[in-house]
Design a protein around this motif. Structure first.
Motif, PDB file in Angstrom:
ATOM      1  N   LEU A 111       0.499  -0.944  -0.024  1.00  0.00           N
ATOM      2  CA  LEU A 111       0.027  -0.059  -0.056  1.00  0.00           C
ATOM      3  C   LEU A 111       0.804   1.409  -0.135  1.00  0.00           C
ATOM      4  CD1 LEU A 111      -2.540  -1.348   2.636  1.00  0.00           C
ATOM      5  CD2 LEU A 111      -3.182  -1.087  -0.173  1.00  0.00           C
ATOM      6  N   ASN A 115       4.917 -17.695   5.846  1.00  0.00           N
ATOM      7  CA  ASN A 115       2.816 -17.619   5.123  1.00  0.00           C
ATOM      8  C   ASN A 115       2.526 -18.760   5.597  1.00  0.00           C
ATOM      9  OD1 ASN A 115       3.524 -14.665   4.755  1.00  0.00           O
ATOM     10  ND2 ASN A 115       3.616 -15.201   3.008  1.00  0.00           N
ATOM     11  N   LEU A 150      -2.541  -9.078   9.543  1.00  0.00           N
ATOM     12  CA  LEU A 150      -3.389  -8.526   8.108  1.00  0.00           C
ATOM     13  C   LEU A 150      -4.050 -10.562   8.086  1.00  0.00           C
ATOM     14  CD1 LEU A 150      -3.225  -6.589   5.489  1.00  0.00           C
ATOM     15  CD2 LEU A 150      -2.777  -8.486   4.194  1.00  0.00           C
ATOM     16  N   GLY A 151      -5.387  -9.740   8.011  1.00  0.00           N
ATOM     17  CA  GLY A 151      -6.501 -10.522   8.016  1.00  0.00           C
ATOM     18  C   GLY A 151      -7.477 -11.110   9.042  1.00  0.00           C
ATOM     19  N   GLY A 152      -6.320 -10.074   9.993  1.00  0.00           N
ATOM     20  CA  GLY A 152      -6.932 -10.782  11.641  1.00  0.00           C
ATOM     21  C   GLY A 152      -7.621  -9.268  12.345  1.00  0.00           C
ATOM     22  N   PRO A 153      -7.736  -9.603  13.822  1.00  0.00           N
ATOM     23  CA  PRO A 153      -8.762  -8.894  14.260  1.00  0.00           C
ATOM     24  C   PRO A 153      -8.627  -7.569  14.350  1.00  0.00           C
ATOM     25  CG  PRO A 153      -9.077 -10.937  15.514  1.00  0.00           C
ATOM     26  CD  PRO A 153      -8.045 -10.932  14.173  1.00  0.00           C
ATOM     27  N   ASN A 154      -6.749  -7.367  14.905  1.00  0.00           N
ATOM     28  CA  ASN A 154      -5.851  -6.362  14.520  1.00  0.00           C
ATOM     29  C   ASN A 154      -5.210  -5.737  13.591  1.00  0.00           C
ATOM     30  OD1 ASN A 154      -6.101  -6.144  17.414  1.00  0.00           O
ATOM     31  ND2 ASN A 154      -4.766  -8.654  17.324  1.00  0.00           N
ATOM     32  N   GLN A 155      -5.863  -6.154  12.271  1.00  0.00           N
ATOM     33  CA  GLN A 155      -5.283  -5.270  10.980  1.00  0.00           C
ATOM     34  C   GLN A 155      -5.164  -4.336  10.906  1.00  0.00           C
ATOM     35  OE1 GLN A 155      -6.342  -6.901   7.557  1.00  0.00           O
ATOM     36  NE2 GLN A 155      -8.490  -6.713   7.846  1.00  0.00           N
ATOM     37  N   PHE A 156      -5.089  -3.431  10.240  1.00  0.00           N
ATOM     38  CA  PHE A 156      -4.937  -1.201   9.760  1.00  0.00           C
ATOM     39  C   PHE A 156      -5.365  -0.667  11.254  1.00  0.00           C
ATOM     40  CE2 PHE A 156      -5.586  -3.313   5.737  1.00  0.00           C
ATOM     41  CZ  PHE A 156      -4.320  -3.051   5.715  1.00  0.00           C
ATOM     42  N   SER A 157      -4.023  -1.436  12.949  1.00  0.00           N
ATOM     43  CA  SER A 157      -4.784  -0.473  13.349  1.00  0.00           C
ATOM     44  C   SER A 157      -4.491   1.277  13.599  1.00  0.00           C
ATOM     45  CB  SER A 157      -4.805  -1.465  14.701  1.00  0.00           C
ATOM     46  OG  SER A 157      -3.564  -1.528  15.298  1.00  0.00           O
ATOM     47  N   PHE A 203       7.294 -19.861  16.347  1.00  0.00           N
ATOM     48  CA  PHE A 203       5.479 -19.998  16.314  1.00  0.00           C
ATOM     49  C   PHE A 203       4.471 -19.183  16.463  1.00  0.00           C
ATOM     50  CE2 PHE A 203       1.236 -20.398  14.281  1.00  0.00           C
ATOM     51  CZ  PHE A 203       1.810 -20.344  12.228  1.00  0.00           C
ATOM     52  N   THR A 247       3.593 -15.131  15.791  1.00  0.00           N
ATOM     53  CA  THR A 247       2.146 -15.325  15.289  1.00  0.00           C
ATOM     54  C   THR A 247       1.175 -14.241  17.000  1.00  0.00           C
ATOM     55  OG1 THR A 247       1.464 -17.351  16.209  1.00  0.00           O
ATOM     56  CG2 THR A 247       1.774 -16.879  14.030  1.00  0.00           C
ATOM     57  N   ASN A 289       0.097 -11.648  12.974  1.00  0.00           N
ATOM     58  CA  ASN A 289      -0.094 -13.333  11.470  1.00  0.00           C
ATOM     59  C   ASN A 289       1.487 -12.876  10.640  1.00  0.00           C
ATOM     60  OD1 ASN A 289      -1.620 -11.205  10.773  1.00  0.00           O
ATOM     61  ND2 ASN A 289      -2.565 -12.594   9.267  1.00  0.00           N
ATOM     62  N   LEU A 314       6.161 -12.999  11.112  1.00  0.00           N
ATOM     63  CA  LEU A 314       6.681 -14.378  11.283  1.00  0.00           C
ATOM     64  C   LEU A 314       7.504 -14.355   9.791  1.00  0.00           C
ATOM     65  CD1 LEU A 314       3.618 -16.736  10.626  1.00  0.00           C
ATOM     66  CD2 LEU A 314       5.470 -17.253  11.690  1.00  0.00           C
ATOM     67  N   TYR A 334     -13.620 -17.757   7.590  1.00  0.00           N
ATOM     68  CA  TYR A 334     -12.593 -17.434   9.160  1.00  0.00           C
ATOM     69  C   TYR A 334     -12.354 -18.097  10.115  1.00  0.00           C
ATOM     70  CZ  TYR A 334      -9.546 -14.489  12.152  1.00  0.00           C
ATOM     71  OH  TYR A 334      -8.681 -13.781  12.653  1.00  0.00           O
ATOM     72  N   PRO A 357      -5.436 -16.015   7.530  1.00  0.00           N
ATOM     73  CA  PRO A 357      -6.610 -14.856   6.961  1.00  0.00           C
ATOM     74  C   PRO A 357      -5.423 -13.502   6.198  1.00  0.00           C
ATOM     75  CG  PRO A 357      -5.338 -15.121   9.219  1.00  0.00           C
ATOM     76  CD  PRO A 357      -4.764 -16.593   8.357  1.00  0.00           C
ATOM     77  N   PHE A 386      -8.690 -12.467   3.374  1.00  0.00           N
ATOM     78  CA  PHE A 386      -8.891 -10.390   3.372  1.00  0.00           C
ATOM     79  C   PHE A 386      -8.235 -10.394   1.958  1.00  0.00           C
ATOM     80  CE2 PHE A 386      -7.193  -6.032   3.552  1.00  0.00           C
ATOM     81  CZ  PHE A 386      -8.207  -5.262   4.273  1.00  0.00           C
ATOM     82  N   TYR A 412     -15.248  -6.054   8.085  1.00  0.00           N
ATOM     83  CA  TYR A 412     -14.234  -6.870   8.207  1.00  0.00           C
ATOM     84  C   TYR A 412     -13.919  -7.433  10.196  1.00  0.00           C
ATOM     85  CZ  TYR A 412     -10.455 -10.381   7.663  1.00  0.00           C
ATOM     86  OH  TYR A 412      -9.835 -11.749   6.833  1.00  0.00           O
ATOM     87  N   VAL A 449     -14.601 -10.908  11.542  1.00  0.00           N
ATOM     88  CA  VAL A 449     -13.741 -11.468  12.560  1.00  0.00           C
ATOM     89  C   VAL A 449     -13.329 -11.864  13.365  1.00  0.00           C
ATOM     90  CG1 VAL A 449     -12.527 -11.795  10.382  1.00  0.00           C
ATOM     91  CG2 VAL A 449     -11.643 -10.347  11.735  1.00  0.00           C
ATOM     92  N   THR A 450     -13.178 -10.877  14.588  1.00  0.00           N
ATOM     93  CA  THR A 450     -12.922 -10.465  15.707  1.00  0.00           C
ATOM     94  C   THR A 450     -13.655 -11.564  16.620  1.00  0.00           C
ATOM     95  OG1 THR A 450     -12.890  -8.286  15.713  1.00  0.00           O
ATOM     96  CG2 THR A 450     -13.713  -8.697  18.370  1.00  0.00           C
TER      97      THR A 450
END
Lengths: 279, 98
Positions: free
Chosen positions: A15, A152, A194-201, A231, A235, A239, A242, B53, B59, B63, B84, B88-89
């Motif tokens: 990005l 990954n 990325l792709g988890g609950p904490n992405q782009f926080s 691991f 993680t 995530n 890694l 998910y 993940p 996404f 999102y 997923v949370t």
């Protein structure tokens, strides 16, 4: 005998390409400046070849086939996949490869260095390689040996194995028959999700990990890093943390503390910048 | 358990504009060759990505596909990120090892 002339641990967040084109947001100004500084340092190092240690993100390698470590050995190398052009606006690129150096790392009749490497004679690089090159060497005129690491899709190589890979490449650079100057780029993340609950926080997903990681690079404490970089620990920091493992390979190639440890705090957490100048 | 098949399906959906269109217009046909369980297939067909998910989709891959499909559905990036996260949370961080 080849010579190690510089190591550059940098981010590859795709990005950034769009965000830093034109007027750069305040928090990313130091990221762009750090890339510019690395670019000047790479230029000053006058490398004849670039080894790039990075992790393909389910482009050339995916759950259909996922090598632990794969060496790209080719005269010509393509970069950027269709979905990265679509999602991130990254340009399709081409660059020369360095098949002779690739062969020294990989082996010729037999695999080299105790590694059961995979190889590709048609490597197609994703943003983990292309983004660093767009900022560090936009002309893409230096022959490249791309090394894919699986950070990954578990099971992954252990942290020790990333260090061992670095020791192997360090030895190969010393023993390579051509008198060439070799710089190494590694890309990855510090604490990142990325792709988890904490992405782009908007901040690091684990500042404590980042501080520790910076110390490992700055003090060349690879034993401590190997012990810590399980691991579960990586993680827990997010995530994609890694991908920090790629910097262990770079640090092992350099074989000494980084000359500069200057992560940049921004909306993507702490973007890594670790630099080794020529010994 | 066929998390590997979920991840391969996600990978195939996101390859090109054509694969995204193929999945969007006829998901049943697109998914016919993938070795998915009934729950997994239903989640794909209904584009219930929260369930994917929870079932252990990778993940990163998930996404990327959510983002690619959202572009065609006119969702803004801030709205997508909010949706999102809310989706997923509740599932925490499921095991995604294939």
């Amino acid at each position: 005998m080849a010579e190690f002339v510089g190591g550059f641990g940098v981010p590859h967040t795709p990005l950034l390409w769009h965000l830093m084109d034109g007027e750069v947001p305040d928090d990313l100004v130091p990221v762009k400046a750090a890339f510019r500084r690395s670019r000047a340092q790479l230029e000053a190092a006058r490398p004849d070849a670039l080894v790039i240690v990075a992790s393909d993100h389910f482009h050339q390698y995916h759950h259909g086939v996922m090598p632990a470590f794969a060496i790209g050995k080719a005269d010509h190398i393509q970069g950027t996949h269709d979905n990265e052009e679509r999602s991130f606006g990254l340009p399709a690129v081409e660059m020369p490869g360095h098949p002779r150096l690739a062969e020294s790392i990989l082996g010729r009749e037999q695999l080299s260095g105790g590694f059961d490497f995979t190889f590709s004679n048609a490597p197609v690089l994703d943003h983990a390689y292309v983004v660093p090159l767009l900022y560090l060497r936009p002309d893409m005129d230096i022959p490249v040996v791309p090394i894919h690491t699986n950070t990954n899709a578990p099971p992954l190589p252990s942290a020790q194995r990333f260090v061992d890979l670095g020791h192997h490449i360090r030895a190969v650079i010393r023993e390579h028959p051509e008198r060439i100057r070799v710089a190494v780029i590694a890309s990855g993340h510090m604490a990142y999700e990325l792709g988890g609950p904490n992405q782009f926080s908007g901040r690091s997903t684990d500042p404590e990990f980042d501080a520790e990681a910076a110390r490992w690079m700055g003090q060349s404490r690879l034993d401590a890093a190997v012990e810590a970089c399980t691991f579960d620990r990586l993680t827990a920091a997010g995530n994609l943390t890694l991908q920090f493992l790629n910097f262990l390979t770079l640090a092992a190639i350099a074989g000494r503390p980084a000359d500069e440890v200057a992560p940049v705090e921004c909306r993507f957490g702490n973007e890594p910048f670790f630099t080794w100048e020529a010994s | 358990m066929s998390r590997g098949a979920i991840d391969i399906a996600l990978y195939e959906i996101d390859q090109t504009n054509q694969t995204i269109e193929d999945f969007t217009t006829d998901p049943e046909r697109f998914l016919a060759g993938f070795d998915l369980s009934d729950d997994e297939r239903t989640a794909f067909l209904e584009w219930d990505y929260g369930t994917l998910y929870a079932l252990g989709a990778h993940p990163f891959l998930l996404f990327q596909v959510v983002r690619s499909l959202a572009v065609g559905r006119g969702l803004s990036m801030p709205d997508l990120l909010r949706q999102y996260r809310e989706t997923v949370t509740p599932h925490g961080t499921p095991d995604y090892i294939t």
